[in-house]
Design a protein around this motif. Structure first.
Motif, PDB file in Angstrom:
ATOM      1  N   LEU A  26      42.088  43.130  26.119  1.00  0.00           N
ATOM      2  CA  LEU A  26      42.814  42.650  27.400  1.00  0.00           C
ATOM      3  C   LEU A  26      43.695  41.498  26.916  1.00  0.00           C
ATOM      4  O   LEU A  26      45.024  41.434  27.531  1.00  0.00           O
ATOM      5  CB  LEU A  26      41.833  42.280  28.385  1.00  0.00           C
ATOM      6  CG  LEU A  26      42.345  42.453  29.850  1.00  0.00           C
ATOM      7  CD1 LEU A  26      42.835  43.689  30.273  1.00  0.00           C
ATOM      8  CD2 LEU A  26      41.552  41.822  30.671  1.00  0.00           C
ATOM      9  N   ILE A  37      46.493  38.146  32.877  1.00  0.00           N
ATOM     10  CA  ILE A  37      45.475  38.713  32.281  1.00  0.00           C
ATOM     11  C   ILE A  37      44.722  39.523  33.768  1.00  0.00           C
ATOM     12  O   ILE A  37      44.205  40.767  33.557  1.00  0.00           O
ATOM     13  CB  ILE A  37      44.151  37.563  32.180  1.00  0.00           C
ATOM     14  CG1 ILE A  37      44.536  36.900  30.844  1.00  0.00           C
ATOM     15  CG2 ILE A  37      42.705  38.250  32.243  1.00  0.00           C
ATOM     16  CD1 ILE A  37      44.407  38.124  29.683  1.00  0.00           C
ATOM     17  N   PRO A  38      44.680  39.171  35.044  1.00  0.00           N
ATOM     18  CA  PRO A  38      44.122  39.839  36.141  1.00  0.00           C
ATOM     19  C   PRO A  38      45.169  41.126  36.201  1.00  0.00           C
ATOM     20  O   PRO A  38      44.650  42.310  36.363  1.00  0.00           O
ATOM     21  CB  PRO A  38      44.333  38.957  37.399  1.00  0.00           C
ATOM     22  CG  PRO A  38      44.107  37.641  36.863  1.00  0.00           C
ATOM     23  CD  PRO A  38      44.894  37.654  35.318  1.00  0.00           C
ATOM     24  N   GLY A  41      44.001  43.736  33.667  1.00  0.00           N
ATOM     25  CA  GLY A  41      42.805  44.354  34.164  1.00  0.00           C
ATOM     26  C   GLY A  41      43.125  45.830  34.784  1.00  0.00           C
ATOM     27  O   GLY A  41      42.081  46.457  34.742  1.00  0.00           O
ATOM     28  N   THR A 220      35.012  43.250  32.084  1.00  0.00           N
ATOM     29  CA  THR A 220      36.606  43.384  31.779  1.00  0.00           C
ATOM     30  C   THR A 220      37.285  42.234  31.326  1.00  0.00           C
ATOM     31  O   THR A 220      38.163  42.292  30.502  1.00  0.00           O
ATOM     32  CB  THR A 220      37.123  44.022  33.413  1.00  0.00           C
ATOM     33  OG1 THR A 220      36.370  44.969  33.675  1.00  0.00           O
ATOM     34  CG2 THR A 220      38.300  43.951  33.240  1.00  0.00           C
ATOM     35  N   TYR A 221      36.670  40.970  31.793  1.00  0.00           N
ATOM     36  CA  TYR A 221      37.285  39.811  31.328  1.00  0.00           C
ATOM     37  C   TYR A 221      36.496  39.003  30.437  1.00  0.00           C
ATOM     38  O   TYR A 221      36.716  37.793  30.273  1.00  0.00           O
ATOM     39  CB  TYR A 221      37.384  38.764  32.836  1.00  0.00           C
ATOM     40  CG  TYR A 221      38.428  39.862  33.461  1.00  0.00           C
ATOM     41  CD1 TYR A 221      39.785  39.905  33.695  1.00  0.00           C
ATOM     42  CD2 TYR A 221      37.526  40.357  34.942  1.00  0.00           C
ATOM     43  CE1 TYR A 221      40.395  40.616  34.700  1.00  0.00           C
ATOM     44  CE2 TYR A 221      38.360  41.127  35.589  1.00  0.00           C
ATOM     45  CZ  TYR A 221      39.744  41.165  35.459  1.00  0.00           C
ATOM     46  OH  TYR A 221      40.330  41.848  36.539  1.00  0.00           O
ATOM     47  N   SER A 224      38.559  36.942  27.525  1.00  0.00           N
ATOM     48  CA  SER A 224      39.017  35.852  28.160  1.00  0.00           C
ATOM     49  C   SER A 224      38.053  34.738  28.460  1.00  0.00           C
ATOM     50  O   SER A 224      38.203  33.480  28.093  1.00  0.00           O
ATOM     51  CB  SER A 224      39.921  36.282  29.395  1.00  0.00           C
ATOM     52  OG  SER A 224      40.738  36.997  29.284  1.00  0.00           O
ATOM     53  N   GLY A 344      39.560  40.529  39.068  1.00  0.00           N
ATOM     54  CA  GLY A 344      40.985  39.859  38.937  1.00  0.00           C
ATOM     55  C   GLY A 344      41.674  39.024  40.132  1.00  0.00           C
ATOM     56  O   GLY A 344      42.098  38.059  40.104  1.00  0.00           O
ATOM     57  N   ILE A 347      39.988  35.581  39.768  1.00  0.00           N
ATOM     58  CA  ILE A 347      40.629  35.004  38.769  1.00  0.00           C
ATOM     59  C   ILE A 347      42.093  34.472  39.279  1.00  0.00           C
ATOM     60  O   ILE A 347      42.375  33.134  39.318  1.00  0.00           O
ATOM     61  CB  ILE A 347      40.864  35.665  37.670  1.00  0.00           C
ATOM     62  CG1 ILE A 347      39.273  35.852  36.899  1.00  0.00           C
ATOM     63  CG2 ILE A 347      41.826  35.033  36.686  1.00  0.00           C
ATOM     64  CD1 ILE A 347      39.455  36.708  35.664  1.00  0.00           C
ATOM     65  N   TYR A 353      37.681  31.937  34.920  1.00  0.00           N
ATOM     66  CA  TYR A 353      37.352  33.173  34.417  1.00  0.00           C
ATOM     67  C   TYR A 353      35.771  33.251  34.341  1.00  0.00           C
ATOM     68  O   TYR A 353      35.454  34.417  34.228  1.00  0.00           O
ATOM     69  CB  TYR A 353      37.732  32.931  32.871  1.00  0.00           C
ATOM     70  CG  TYR A 353      39.014  33.143  32.662  1.00  0.00           C
ATOM     71  CD1 TYR A 353      39.761  34.365  32.828  1.00  0.00           C
ATOM     72  CD2 TYR A 353      39.636  32.090  31.959  1.00  0.00           C
ATOM     73  CE1 TYR A 353      41.019  34.405  32.555  1.00  0.00           C
ATOM     74  CE2 TYR A 353      41.119  32.287  31.627  1.00  0.00           C
ATOM     75  CZ  TYR A 353      41.846  33.447  32.146  1.00  0.00           C
ATOM     76  OH  TYR A 353      43.007  33.610  31.674  1.00  0.00           O
TER      77      TYR A 353
END
Length: 406
Positions: A26, A37-38, A41, A220-221, A224, A344, A347, A353
């Protein structure tokens, strides 16, 4: 075991890798397209939504072809989708490639399981199905970390080129090794749809959406979170994703053993453990050792929910399970999409995060509440003498059909 099972396992390995690889890619994908980043996603969110839409559509299309022909078509789409993702000149085209590859996911596992069962003697069918599905779990131990390593060394696009090559190998294996089969008559659509009149089927799918979806809010995150909060070097994400994968394999094996003995207690234990692990991750993410242990626990408890969730649907829709089974695969991925999107959102709202972990914990607690409610409702319905297993008025439930363990 027939070599055809190897071809099916390779296909499952490729699909599992492309589904979960984004959690390690990601940051690189976001930087490559110059998006947040979101927003990046959405590569997970839209993949999951593609499975939601594609599972029933491709399953219905599959009634017009032999199973071998359908598997070949699905792997062909898988190759096109991942190649498009890899060469995409823009963020939108990359997302389109993810959706194309997602369309193959649900139907491949559904049809592939049937083919695997037909390749062996009746007493070996469970082992054959398990061997095919092992490709999915191994993907999280080998494929995802390898994809992360390729991304860090050669760029994220290289990972999707490698997945495309896996698809080509899987397609050639299906062409050469899977025997030709005759087309089979489809079940009447009315019989398949009738099971959805049973409220227990809907409640079981709601458990799936909320329960396993909670896992994706966090993972998913993950890259990060580990680099920005925990302080790991980007290269550490490779072995962190492997630890998550090992946890998934272990959770699936343990849960598969106990689900047949006590399905609902196993579901209660796995959902409770998952909710506690996700809630704890908000605090343990600030310590490298504690974060590593928590990642493993999320893998264990997250995948421990899969056998009881899948079996619950199959039991409640035993009279006509085909569409319900595909629907539950869609439910898993709808939950994944919802969780990734909500992660997302928090965030983007500036909550940090680690905030997606709270989203996952709350979703899992909601799933546990639904499970308790559904169990109580089932006892009340049984006490009133109602038929709850089929959704078809006036019919006695068939013997429950065990779901293949993924």
């Amino acid at each position: 075991m027939p070599l055809a099972l190897l071809a099916l396992a390779i296909g499952a390995f490729g699909i599992g890798t492309t589904e979960f690889a984004v959690m390690g890619l990601l940051p690189d994908m976001a930087a490559g397209f110059g998006v947040s980043i979101p927003l990046a996603g959405y590569a997970t969110t839209l993949y999951a939504l593609g499975v939601v839409i594609g599972a029933p559509l491709m399953t219905a299309l599959g009634t017009r072809f032999t199973r071998k022909q359908m598997l070949m078509l699905l792997m062909g789409l898988f190759i096109v989708g991942n190649l498009l993702t890899g060469i995409a000149p823009s963020f939108g085209i990359m997302l389109a490639g993810r959706i194309v590859s997602a369309f193959t996911h649900g139907a491949f596992f559904g049809i592939g399981a049937l083919v695997a069962a037909d390749l062996v003697a009746p007493q070996k069918r469970a082992s054959a199905i398990s061997l095919m599905f092992s490709g999915l779990t191994i993907a999280n131990v080998v494929g995802v970390p390898a994809g992360t390593m390729l991304s860090q060394q050669f760029g994220w696009r290289t990972t999707f080129y490698a997945i495309t090559a896996l698809g080509v190998i899987g397609l050639l294996g299906i062409v050469k090794l899977v025997p030709a089969q005759r087309a089979r008559a489809a079940s009447p659509i009315g019989s398949e749809l009738a099971v959805f009149r049973n409220p227990q089927v809907g409640l079981a799918m709601l458990m799936t959406i909320l329960g396993f979806g909670g896992v994706f809010a966090a993972v998913t995150y993950l890259a990060s979170m580990m680099t920005e909060v925990t302080g790991f070097a980007p290269s550490s994400v490779i072995w962190l994703t492997a630890i998550f994968g090992l946890g998934m394999v272990g959770g699936n094996l343990v849960s598969g053993r106990f689900t047949d003995r006590a399905m609902m207690p196993m579901l209660y234990v796995s959902l409770t453990g998952l909710a506690l692990s996700l809630a704890a991750f908000n605090f343990t993410a600030h310590n490298k050792i504690a974060a590593t242990v928590t990642i493993a626990l999320i893998g264990v408890f997250g995948f421990a929910t899969v056998p009881p969730l899948q079996k619950r649907v199959m039991d409640q829709a035993a009279a006509a399970p085909t569409l319900a089974s595909a629907g539950n695969i869609a439910a898993f991925n709808f939950g994944n999409a919802l969780a990734a999107w909500l992660g997302g959102v928090v965030i983007s709202a500036g909550l940090g995060y680690t905030a997606p972990n709270w989203v996952g914990a709350l979703m899992t607690v909601a799933a546990l509440a639904v499970a308790i409610f559904a169990s109580g409702l089932g006892r009340r319905q049984t006490g009133r003498g109602q038929v709850v297993a089929t959704g078809l008025p006036g019919k006695v439930a068939d013997e429950p059909v065990p779901a293949p363990q993924s």
